[in-house]
Design a protein around this motif. Structure first.
Motif, PDB file in Angstrom:
ATOM      1  N   LYS A 112       0.832  -1.211   0.000  1.00 21.85           N
ATOM      2  CA  LYS A 112       0.000   0.000   0.000  1.00 21.85           C
ATOM      3  C   LYS A 112       0.862   1.254   0.000  1.00 21.85           C
ATOM      4  N   PHE A 119       1.103   6.473  -6.973  1.00 23.98           N
ATOM      5  CA  PHE A 119      -0.002   7.364  -7.318  1.00 23.98           C
ATOM      6  C   PHE A 119       0.467   8.811  -7.312  1.00 23.98           C
ATOM      7  N   VAL A 124      -1.949  10.298 -10.219  1.00 20.16           N
ATOM      8  CA  VAL A 124      -3.197   9.575 -10.437  1.00 20.16           C
ATOM      9  C   VAL A 124      -3.824   9.254  -9.090  1.00 20.16           C
ATOM     10  N   ASP A 125      -5.067   8.770  -9.120  1.00 20.18           N
ATOM     11  CA  ASP A 125      -5.716   8.463  -7.854  1.00 20.18           C
ATOM     12  C   ASP A 125      -6.378   7.090  -7.819  1.00 20.18           C
ATOM     13  N   SER A 126      -5.971   6.209  -8.724  1.00 19.42           N
ATOM     14  CA  SER A 126      -6.519   4.856  -8.690  1.00 19.42           C
ATOM     15  C   SER A 126      -5.528   3.879  -9.308  1.00 19.42           C
ATOM     16  N   ARG A 127      -5.745   2.611  -9.013  1.00 18.10           N
ATOM     17  CA  ARG A 127      -4.895   1.560  -9.567  1.00 18.10           C
ATOM     18  C   ARG A 127      -5.001   1.539 -11.093  1.00 18.10           C
ATOM     19  N   THR A 128      -6.233   1.671 -11.580  1.00 14.39           N
ATOM     20  CA  THR A 128      -6.462   1.640 -13.026  1.00 14.39           C
ATOM     21  C   THR A 128      -5.742   2.796 -13.717  1.00 14.39           C
ATOM     22  N   ALA A 129      -5.862   3.988 -13.146  1.00 16.12           N
ATOM     23  CA  ALA A 129      -5.197   5.158 -13.731  1.00 16.12           C
ATOM     24  C   ALA A 129      -3.680   5.011 -13.671  1.00 16.12           C
TER      25      ALA A 129
END
Length: 141
Positions: A112, A119, A124-129
């Motif tokens: 984490k 991040f 970015v603010d997500s795993r996908t991004a």
């Protein structure tokens, strides 16, 4: 391919005509020495003009593509340590934090923490991004 062609002497002008309009492809072509990059659906007169300009030593990019290339090149690429890239690659493979922790023999809290750093560095603010940006920047396949 472009760099191989440009490496011959005398080096011919290379104009890329393609259906691919991803920022990554455009930047790679320009970095490899392409004089221009046009999409196949460009107006035939524009393509003809581009060939003439490329042969004359000019650069050919539509205003939209030029703006995207400049934005992409000027955006500072994140400098991720190998461990953060390794964790990001695991995220890209769909692994959960728990699975990543087990595979790398570290705690979930450490995973984490690494992801929070990733991040921040990738803005970015997500795993996908994060995965999308890392792929865009060529950090992971």
């Amino acid at each position: 391919m472009t760099s191989a062609v440009r490496g011959t002497r005398p080096a011919p002008a290379v104009l890329v005509l393609t259906t691919y309009d991803t920022d990554r492809d455009i930047v790679r072509a320009v970095e490899a020495g392409a004089a221009g990059y046009l999409l196949k659906d460009a107006d035939p007169a524009r393509i003809t003009d581009a060939v003439i300009r490329a042969v004359a030593g000019g650069t050919v990019l539509s205003p939209d593509l030029a703006q995207r290339v400049v934005a992409r090149i000027s955006r500072s690429q994140a400098d991720l340590p190998a461990r953060e890239v390794e964790i990001l690659a695991a995220v890209a493979r769909g692994l959960s934090n728990r699975e990543i922790a087990r595979a790398l023999v570290i705690s979930e809290a450490t995973v984490k923490t690494h992801l929070v750093h990733v991040f921040t560095k990738l803005d970015v603010d997500s795993r996908t991004a994060a995965v999308a940006r890392a792929r865009e920047d060529g950090l992971i396949p």
